[in-house]
Enzyme design. Structure first.
Site, short mmCIF file in Angstrom:
data_model
loop_
_atom_site.label_atom_id
_atom_site.label_comp_id
_atom_site.label_asym_id
_atom_site.label_seq_id
_atom_site.Cartn_x
_atom_site.Cartn_y
_atom_site.Cartn_z
N SER A 198 0.82 -1.20 0.00
CA SER A 198 0.00 0.00 0.00
C SER A 198 0.87 1.27 0.00
O SER A 198 1.69 1.45 -0.89
CB SER A 198 -0.98 -0.03 1.18
OG SER A 198 -2.00 0.91 1.01
N ASP A 294 -8.22 -2.95 -7.41
CA ASP A 294 -7.72 -2.67 -6.06
C ASP A 294 -8.82 -2.05 -5.21
O ASP A 294 -9.34 -0.97 -5.53
CB ASP A 294 -6.52 -1.74 -6.15
CG ASP A 294 -5.88 -1.50 -4.81
OD1 ASP A 294 -6.43 -0.70 -4.03
OD2 ASP A 294 -4.83 -2.10 -4.52
N HIS A 361 -6.54 -6.02 -1.74
CA HIS A 361 -5.55 -4.98 -1.46
C HIS A 361 -4.51 -5.56 -0.50
O HIS A 361 -4.87 -6.00 0.60
CB HIS A 361 -6.22 -3.76 -0.82
CG HIS A 361 -5.30 -2.60 -0.58
ND1 HIS A 361 -4.76 -1.85 -1.61
CD2 HIS A 361 -4.81 -2.06 0.57
CE1 HIS A 361 -4.00 -0.89 -1.09
NE2 HIS A 361 -4.01 -1.01 0.22
#
Length: 416
Positions: A198, A294, A361
Site C-alpha cells: 500500500s 484494487d 488490497h
C-alpha cells in the site's frame, strides 16, 4: 478451517469477519474510508501460531531529526536469519495511507501511524515475513525487517509544522533505519529485497534505487511493490480525488526534494508521486503485485462518498457482486488503465508482474494470499512462487490475469 487474526484497522467503523464462498465478508458500521486493511489467514489449523517479533526503537534517530509525526523515535521489528539466509535481508515498509492536512496529521499522531508510543510492542510475522518454510519457501530464513510507518508521507517528507507540533520526517526515518540496519549486518548482505504494501508499496518505488545504492555491486538487490500502483485517474464524478490528496501530501510534507530527479526534471512533483510516472525509469529490478480491481482505490480514489453524493456507487464500492453492468464496465476501464500503465515497465526483462483480477488490497503479507493451499493463482502460480521465481532468476514472470469474473481463485474483500 482458517484461523483469522488482525494486523490492522479501519479508520471509521467496527468490523466483524466471516468467510463464505471464496470471499471475505465484513460487517462495517459507518465505513467512510479504509486507511489500511492488513490481515492474515493460516492455511493450516486453529493451532496456527504466528511468529511474534518485538519492536526496536532506533535510538540514534532523534539526533538525526528522524522522528515520527509527534516527535517520538521510529522503530522496526527484526527477526534474524539463519543458515543459507544468514546474509540475506528482506526489508518490509509498512503501509497505512497518508495524512494530507494539519487536522488529519494531528489526529494521526495520536495513533500507531504517527507515534511509536502507540505502536504494538510485538507484531505477527506472516506471509513474506513468516519464518516457516511451508508458509514462505524462499525467504523464511532471511533477516526479515518490518519498518514501522509513522510519518504519513510514504517515507518521503522532510518538513515540520511547529504550531501543530508536527514533524514530517519520513525521508530521515528511512535513512536512519537503513543506517541502523547496516550497522547490524545489512551492509554485508549478499542478497537484499525491499518490499512494502500500500503506502509502503509506493515508498518502495520511491526509494528502490536509493536502496540499491546502499550495497556493493556484488549484492543481489531487487524491490517488490504490493498494492502500491496507485493510478492518477479521475473518480466517478470526473474529479481528481487521489491527485488532490497526493498534491496536498507533497506540499504539506515537503516531499518535492526527495522524489526521483529523473521524474522531477520533466514533471511536476505531484505527478512524480504517482508510480506510473516512475516505474519505467527505475534502474533496480522491480516486481509489482497488484489487484486489477484494487479495493482501496475503488473505495477511496475511484468512488469515494465525496465523489458520489447521490450514493449511486455505495453498494458497488462495498460489494462488487452488487455492481451494475455499467459500473463493472467502468471498473474494467480502470483495469485497462492499469495495464497501460505497466506496458513499458513489463517490456523490460529485469522486471516482474503479478496482476490478478481480484477485489483485494495487499497480498504479500497475508498468509492466505501469499502462500496457502487455496491462494490466488495466475496460471497455477501463487504470489510467493511468482516472486521467488523472479527474484532468484528461475523464470521470467509477467503474469496478467484475464478480466473479472474469470478468476475463481481470488480472495475478494466484501463489506456490508
Amino acid at each position: 478451517m482458517r484461523k483469522l487474526f488482525f494486523l490492522g484497522f479501519v479508520v471509521a467503523g467496527m468490523i466483524l469477519v466471516t468467510e463464505a464462498k471464496g470471499y471475505f465478508e465484513f460487517n462495517v458500521t459507518e465505513l467512510d474510508h479504509i486507511e489500511e486493511l492488513e490481515f492474515g489467514f493460516s492455511k493450516f489449523s486453529s493451532n496456527f501460531n504466528p511468529l511474534m517479533v518485538g519492536l526496536t526503537l532506533i535510538r540514534g534517530a532523534g539526533s538525526k531529526g528522524a522522528v515520527c509525526l509527534d516527535g517520538t523515535l521510529p522503530g522496526y521489528h527484526l527477526h534474524r536469519g539463519h543458515g543459507s539466509g544468514a546474509n540475506s535481508w528482506l526489508i518490509q515498509l509498512e503501509g497505512g495511507g497518508w495524512c494530507d492536512n494539519i487536522r488529519n496529521c494531528v489526529y494521526r499522531k495520536k495513533s500507531r501511524r504517527g507515534s511509536s508510543n502507540y505502536m504494538e510492542k510485538q507484531i505477527q510475522f506472516t506471509g513474506i515475513l513468516s519464518n516457516k518454510a511451508q508458509e514462505n519457501p524462499d525467504f523464511f530464513n532471511w533477516n526479515r525487517v518490518k519498518l514501522r510507518y509513522c510519518d504519513g508521507g510514504s517515507f518521503s517528507g522532510d518538513s515540520q509544522n511547529k504550531a501543530a507540533g508536527l514533524q514530517f520526517r519520513g525521508e530521515k526515518i528511512w535513512r536512519a533505519a537503513m543506517d541502523d540496519l547496516k550497522a547490524k549486518g545489512m551492509r554485508n548482505a549478499k542478497q537484499a529485497l525491499l518490499s512494502g504494501c500500500s503506502a509502503g508499496g509506493l515508498a518502495v518505488i520511491l526509494r528502490c534505487d536509493e536502496f540499491r545504492n546502499l550495497f556493493s555491486g556484488s549484492t543481489k538487490v531487487k524491490c517488490l511493490s504490493d498494492a502500491g500502483l496507485f493510478l492518477d485517474t479521475p473518480d466517478v464524478s470526473g474529479g481528481h480525488t487521489i491527485r488532490n490528496l497526493y498534491n496536498s501530501v507533497v506540499q504539506l510534507q515537503g516531499v518535492k526534494n526527495n522524489l526521483p530527479h529523473l521524474c522531477t526534471n520533466h514533471l511536476n512533483p505531484t505527478s512524480c508521486f504517482f508510480p506510473q510516472n516512475l516505474i519505467s525509469q527505475m534502474k533496480t529490478p522491480l516486481f509489482i503485485v497488484n489487484a486489477a480491481y484494487d479495493i482501496w482505490q475503488i473505495q477511496s480514489s475511484i468512488a469515494p462518498p465525496s465523489a458520489d453524493p447521490s450514493g449511486y456507487w455505495h453498494e458497488c464500492r462495498l460489494n462488487h457482486g452488487r455492481c451494475t453492468p455499467a459500473q463493472i464496465r467502468f471498473l474494467q476501464g480502470f483495469r485497462n488503465q492499469m495495464l497501460r500503465a505497466v506496458r513499458g515497465f513489463s517490456n523490460l526483462k529485469k522486471n516482474g508482474l503479478f496482476i490478478n483480477s481480484c477485489f483485494a488490497h495487499c497480498q504479500t503479507e497475508r498468509q492466505d494470499t501469499w502462500f496457502a493451499d487455496d491462494s490466488p493463482v495466475i496460471h497455477k502460480k501463487a504470489v510467493a512462487i511468482a516472486v521467488g521465481d523472479w527474484y532468484f532468476d528461475r523464470a521470467e514472470v509477467k503474469l496478467i490475469d484475464c478480466p473479472y469474473p474469470c478468476d475463481r481463485s481470488c480472495h475478494n474483500l466484501v463489506f456490508r
